[in-house]
Design a protein around this motif. Structure first.
Motif, PDB file in Angstrom:
ATOM      1  N   THR B  79       0.969  -0.881   0.202  1.00  0.00           N
ATOM      2  CA  THR B  79      -0.256  -0.055   0.333  1.00  0.00           C
ATOM      3  C   THR B  79       0.862   1.405   0.027  1.00  0.00           C
ATOM      4  O   THR B  79       1.314   1.008   0.099  1.00  0.00           O
ATOM      5  CB  THR B  79      -1.040  -0.142   1.358  1.00  0.00           C
ATOM      6  OG1 THR B  79      -0.108   0.369   2.327  1.00  0.00           O
ATOM      7  CG2 THR B  79      -1.460  -1.598   1.038  1.00  0.00           C
TER       8      THR B  79
ATOM      9  N   SER D   4      -4.234   3.669  -5.915  1.00  0.00           N
ATOM     10  CA  SER D   4      -4.529   5.005  -4.420  1.00  0.00           C
ATOM     11  C   SER D   4      -4.767   6.396  -5.065  1.00  0.00           C
ATOM     12  O   SER D   4      -4.524   7.205  -4.256  1.00  0.00           O
ATOM     13  CB  SER D   4      -3.376   4.684  -3.134  1.00  0.00           C
ATOM     14  OG  SER D   4      -3.527   3.275  -2.544  1.00  0.00           O
ATOM     15  N   THR D  14      -4.633   8.461  -1.591  1.00  0.00           N
ATOM     16  CA  THR D  14      -4.911   9.072  -0.558  1.00  0.00           C
ATOM     17  C   THR D  14      -3.619   7.401  -0.062  1.00  0.00           C
ATOM     18  O   THR D  14      -2.672   6.944  -0.536  1.00  0.00           O
ATOM     19  CB  THR D  14      -6.038   8.455   0.029  1.00  0.00           C
ATOM     20  OG1 THR D  14      -6.525   7.141  -0.477  1.00  0.00           O
ATOM     21  CG2 THR D  14      -7.294   9.304  -0.419  1.00  0.00           C
ATOM     22  N   TRP D  15      -3.215   8.610   1.325  1.00  0.00           N
ATOM     23  CA  TRP D  15      -2.576   6.932   1.860  1.00  0.00           C
ATOM     24  C   TRP D  15      -3.153   6.764   3.198  1.00  0.00           C
ATOM     25  O   TRP D  15      -3.297   7.513   4.181  1.00  0.00           O
ATOM     26  CB  TRP D  15      -0.658   7.750   1.587  1.00  0.00           C
ATOM     27  CG  TRP D  15      -0.967   8.820   2.218  1.00  0.00           C
ATOM     28  CD1 TRP D  15      -0.983  10.018   1.412  1.00  0.00           C
ATOM     29  CD2 TRP D  15      -0.613   9.714   3.515  1.00  0.00           C
ATOM     30  NE1 TRP D  15      -0.914  11.141   2.680  1.00  0.00           N
ATOM     31  CE2 TRP D  15      -0.413  10.877   3.473  1.00  0.00           C
ATOM     32  CE3 TRP D  15      -0.398   8.620   4.463  1.00  0.00           C
ATOM     33  CZ2 TRP D  15      -0.088  10.929   5.080  1.00  0.00           C
ATOM     34  CZ3 TRP D  15       0.348   9.420   5.823  1.00  0.00           C
ATOM     35  CH2 TRP D  15       0.051  10.828   5.997  1.00  0.00           C
ATOM     36  N   GLU D  17      -3.125   4.175   6.725  1.00  0.00           N
ATOM     37  CA  GLU D  17      -3.565   2.735   7.235  1.00  0.00           C
ATOM     38  C   GLU D  17      -4.032   2.835   8.835  1.00  0.00           C
ATOM     39  O   GLU D  17      -3.634   4.032   9.508  1.00  0.00           O
ATOM     40  CB  GLU D  17      -2.455   1.959   7.782  1.00  0.00           C
ATOM     41  CG  GLU D  17      -2.009   0.779   6.737  1.00  0.00           C
ATOM     42  CD  GLU D  17      -0.695   1.764   5.743  1.00  0.00           C
ATOM     43  OE1 GLU D  17      -0.718   1.573   4.319  1.00  0.00           O
ATOM     44  OE2 GLU D  17      -0.316   1.944   6.678  1.00  0.00           O
ATOM     45  N   VAL D  23      -3.152   9.693   8.030  1.00  0.00           N
ATOM     46  CA  VAL D  23      -3.753   9.074   7.136  1.00  0.00           C
ATOM     47  C   VAL D  23      -3.624  10.422   6.590  1.00  0.00           C
ATOM     48  O   VAL D  23      -3.955  11.452   6.641  1.00  0.00           O
ATOM     49  CB  VAL D  23      -5.088   8.512   7.076  1.00  0.00           C
ATOM     50  CG1 VAL D  23      -4.678   7.423   7.894  1.00  0.00           C
ATOM     51  CG2 VAL D  23      -5.878   9.282   8.296  1.00  0.00           C
ATOM     52  N   ARG D 125      -5.198  -1.352   5.316  1.00  0.00           N
ATOM     53  CA  ARG D 125      -5.089   0.021   4.035  1.00  0.00           C
ATOM     54  C   ARG D 125      -6.839  -0.454   4.500  1.00  0.00           C
ATOM     55  O   ARG D 125      -7.370   0.487   3.273  1.00  0.00           O
ATOM     56  CB  ARG D 125      -4.109  -0.331   3.534  1.00  0.00           C
ATOM     57  CG  ARG D 125      -4.660   0.567   1.562  1.00  0.00           C
ATOM     58  CD  ARG D 125      -4.327   2.294   2.082  1.00  0.00           C
ATOM     59  NE  ARG D 125      -4.761   2.644   0.788  1.00  0.00           N
ATOM     60  CZ  ARG D 125      -4.495   3.801   1.176  1.00  0.00           C
ATOM     61  NH1 ARG D 125      -4.534   5.040   2.446  1.00  0.00           N
ATOM     62  NH2 ARG D 125      -4.683   4.864  -0.105  1.00  0.00           N
ATOM     63  N   GLU D 130      -9.242   5.412   5.783  1.00  0.00           N
ATOM     64  CA  GLU D 130      -8.698   5.995   4.414  1.00  0.00           C
ATOM     65  C   GLU D 130      -9.659   7.136   3.844  1.00  0.00           C
ATOM     66  O   GLU D 130      -9.354   7.737   3.115  1.00  0.00           O
ATOM     67  CB  GLU D 130      -9.156   4.367   3.878  1.00  0.00           C
ATOM     68  CG  GLU D 130      -8.003   4.852   1.913  1.00  0.00           C
ATOM     69  CD  GLU D 130      -9.243   5.091   0.852  1.00  0.00           C
ATOM     70  OE1 GLU D 130      -8.848   6.388   0.258  1.00  0.00           O
ATOM     71  OE2 GLU D 130     -10.616   4.868   1.401  1.00  0.00           O
TER      72      GLU D 130
END
Lengths: 367, 367, 367, 367
Positions: B79, D4, D14-15, D17, D23, D125, D130
């Motif tokens: 990810t 993503s 987006t990034w 977890e 986040v 994730r 998220e």
């Protein structure tokens, strides 16, 4: 995978192999309302057509383009343009010999390694015929640029070690001599040089230069999709191009900051620069001045002179490549370089449209 | 719009301005299972850090990277990796003066023209600090390459007119001198030259060279997304780069086909080439030999020496840029070039994976 | 702009209008080494061909596909496939009337608003003929899936309010009745219903269902490019589709967690599920079980019955659309849905290949 | 790989977890000149924040957003916005138990199959956290839409089998009740229903509806990137969404053409429609009328009630999921759906800008 398309909003997808049925391009994202005829495209295709001079392969190809979609009542509709040229002169027998060995300087080996096998006839997809799709797309792009008052000029800057002299630069001559040099003295010297190489079964390279005038400021997206970075990709994606530079390019590496910086001034209320070493781009964004770029073209790899290579049986052999080849690719590549500059600029121009909220409001006020 | 991301499958999105709160990068598409620590990234960031030698800006930045996502129990999860560096040394007052005028050689004017206004502090988005995200991503890419046995070597090839001598090439020296030159004689000459320019409030440029060893054959997608075209875009997207070449590059334009072609032979059953003028790429696809490329870097535009420019009040003025600037960008750009080479190769490597149906079958047989 | 391409690695670009010269598709990113003949594609095109039953437009189109590039000696080469079908039966005079008014339920008005004008003949780009390119691409995708042991089954689930009965489900019947229903009782009832609508100059809609068997686990990329999200886009991009669902879809919204969750168990060492309400996808990623999806198709908007609309002269008018139209689109859309499922899965399959570092190593160990 | 990011010109990545450090989202392609404060974003984030009602997880998260780049002197600069929220309430010990088994209805198994392992804490994730990045990006998109006079309204349409009654529709109530239903009677019934499920350790799903007013006509790109197709992808990419429809959606499949077509008329010189079954989109392009869409949300998979599953030791086990979970996801997903609608519309709006050559001319006349 999937490397045959170019552009984000003005997107081309070229297809076709040298000795397949046809070659072509699909252009997705062309604005609606642009007058477009077959002739608009044909005149650029004719500039890359073989068989037109002593310095190009005598292979005859009519290269007649057909517009299969995207134009209605003489104007683009906003939907994809499909442009197609049938291959007519497929003398495949010239090429069957080369199926077994790898021609130096060609992509024979790398296609085999990548795909497990290849269409060996005339280079297949790596052939210069693929550029027909690029030139056709470039012609469409130039119609858009013309409507916006933007013009591109492209020519041979050098052949071998023979460079044009800027003092003798004559734009009118570019398409009036088979080497596309805007300097009649250089044409003469270069013609003599190329003829001597032809006799020896050898070939040569050169440099192509292109400049764009009346380009709006603001084109180019920081930080990866800079105008110069997109142009670099566009130009380096042309077969045989080994180097790219913008403005004074490699020369800048040996100058000082004081020598290289372009100083600003005003003239009649407009911003002017005392020099244009940058080639019209700062931070990847056009400043509205002349954009200048160059491409280094390697010598044609297909030569009659004896070369050492290997075959698929594991033997080292000597070969002399027969068939019809250009002793120099440069003049035929001029219109290809110009086409890639044109499509890149149209794409970046469309990408730039919403950069300010006021631009967006301007377009949507009437809804 | 939207030009801050790079790559198709291994995709970076950098963000951040020189004098904002932080700079960083999101890497989307990193394969799972790669061991990754902060230290892996930090060691490359330290190579571009300012304040480390007489030849770089004395501005001190800790530039400590933080991994905010995408790693679990020491390994990448597949990810997105979010890597962040807070800006600590934001002496904005150095820059307020420049809000009103346009620095020659900088992107001040073009950002204004594109966006209507700009963050004028330290160049904002066009600042070299943006490259922190690239270097962080490059460090991750190099972990992947290392796992596959691929290595990259990058160094200063020339500063001004002083070139390294290949006979004295010593790879070990690259990171042991502040100019990143693998030739101690050249280091000495260049150091003297740069110091003299510093005294004069001037700056200089140079050339960076990079080569990749043990690269698999088959990387690069015909016809637009050639390996060399993607590398060209990657390298030209770095600020201050004005030219790019692969293999012998511009030199190829003045050679003949017989001189430039690389002849094939066999040696102990393996394919070998007598030369590598092509720099390891034919038809845009790697052949498994050494990949070689170069970038031309312009002289630092920020200089103390007096320059002529304009301000926003419509006046022509003379300026002397104060503040802390590198007299030469080249050594700090070495790791940036290497990083962009690394991310490009990882992306093309991933894109190549399904090029043959047999490759796909190999992966899915166990399901 | 530029919305006529689909896919990241297995990328289609369709082109062509209803009454232009031809329609077609370029497929970029097809792996090399797949056996492919015209017949492979033709058999799917024949499934969407008009003029084959009482329930479809009697318009006759041969719809013969030609492969113009990308195949050599019967196998794909890895380079773009260009597939083309010439339009033969262009009775444009049927359509000139509609140039002046906006047909309810069609895209006439929206194309005019977007582009300033449109190709009004037969709907131009928004015509169902555009799907020829999708079906041709789907046929290629299914050759890849077949080589990997993956199969897709697609059929009419309902017409109007008449649904198939799962107890009578007979896969063999799908392509043996003109309504593509796998239940002979439902076929009879639906045929009677459609005939009654035809008499009244009316039309109807229905639901298409598709399931995929032997799909590998792991397809789909978190978080935006989930397999179900990509499928949703693929299916919703087909004209006349107004809804999409995966697994039990909208029904899930009225269930409880205990009812809806699929419980895991083991059977002969393999993971099994007691139910498959999720339709084979969790978190956007396939789990290796049966993937199930549905598309809601609206009734054909072109009907003979009188409708109220406006013309471009600013008048409200009553129209009765003449010409040859399908009383129901559903059966002809079955192969289109299946094609879009196929191309999406191939694309996601290729995108998934490098998700683990061990996968990459597996491919490159031999270099 | 690399799933993503979303959008072509207004691009989010987006990034982060669930139980990582933070986040966030990077927004690339936001036009310059939009006033933007932390508060603009915070107010939308607060709408998805947990711990606010009896019907949401009591987990407390401050979820304070920080703008790290892209804003200068209160306005967007055109360069990437980096928005970050640190995770504060990471009670990882709640989750360590689930590392060994696969929760029904979750992505535990599919992540393991795809990546070889996973971050098992809180879903990693695939966690709802998220969506913080999506909501932050949506808030920015809505600032752009607001400047253009476009508004979005989103609410819970049904919970379980309890639907709102359009006769009692009261827009003001949406954000005044914890279930986001614009009908106080439905709120009461639904609250009772959800409480009964909570007692039983069970959960439920529902349907979210969204409509957009004052949307310009012309948005959406034929043929794959239709506005409805892009919205379908956007909405289906939200975890727990199992179905999507536009306009009357699935209902259209059971209607006749005469019932379903929207008839045109004129009213005070403007085009009006007697109905809007199409939901404001024809041929994938907006017509300027109200855009209407719905998303089917499955019941929360995490429930206290006993479920059957398997662990990684090959055993079938019974589990009761502990920890803090929402008995219903729907109300917290309302703002997420709205955000994805907003970002999709901004992207399509920017993509549409150059669709006519006259649009391009309009913007560039001043250069």
């Amino acid at each position: 995978m999937a490397g045959s398309s170019f552009g984000t909003l003005f997107k081309l997808s070229t297809w076709g192999e040298s000795h397949g049925k046809a070659v072509g391009v699909v252009i997705d994202g062309c604005p609606a309302g642009i007058p477009l005829t077959t002739e608009d495209i044909q005149q650029d295709l004719d500039k890359r057509k073989p068989g037109q001079s002593a310095f190009a392969t005598p292979r005859k190809e009519a290269d007649q383009v057909d517009i299969l979609s995207g134009v209605f009542e003489g104007k683009t509709t906003g939907t994809p343009l499909s442009l197609l040229v049938y291959n007519q002169n497929q003398r495949s027998k010239d090429y069957t010999k080369i199926a077994d060995y790898y021609r130096p300087g060609h992509a024979d080996l790398t296609y085999d390694l990548k795909y497990g096998f290849r269409d060996y006839r005339g280079g297949g997809r790596s052939s210069g015929r693929e550029t027909i799709g690029r030139v056709a797309a470039g012609a469409v792009a130039k119609k858009i640029l013309k409507a916006l008052g933007i013009s591109i000029t492209t020519y041979t800057k050098s052949i071998g070690k023979i460079h044009i002299d800027l003092d003798r630069f004559n734009k009118e001559q570019i398409w009036q001599n088979p080497l596309c040099m805007p300097d009649s003295h250089a044409v003469e010297a270069a013609a003599t040089y190329v003829k001597s190489l032809m006799k020896a079964g050898n070939s040569c390279g050169g440099i192509i230069e292109s400049y764009v005038e009346h380009l709006p400021a603001g084109l180019g997206e920081p930080v990866f999709d800079r105008l110069d970075a997109e142009l670099a990709k566009a130009i380096m994606s042309i077969g045989s191009v080994k180097g790219f530079e913008i403005g004074n390019g490699f020369e800048a590496s040996s100058l000082t900051g004081l020598e290289n910086n372009d100083f600003y001034g005003y003239k009649q209320g407009l911003i002017v620069k005392e020099s244009n070493h940058a080639g019209g781009i700062y931070g990847g964004i056009s400043d509205g001045s002349k954009l200048v770029l160059r491409a280094a073209i390697k010598p044609t790899p297909s030569i009659h002179a004896t070369q050492k290579t290997i075959n698929q049986s594991g033997e080292e052999i000597n070969i002399s490549i027969q068939g019809r080849h250009d002793p120099i690719i440069v003049p035929r590549a001029v219109i290809v370089v110009e086409s890639m500059v044109a499509v890149t600029i149209v794409d970046m121009l469309l990408r730039n449209m919403g950069s300010q909220i006021s631009h967006i409001k301007k377009i949507y006020t009437k809804q």
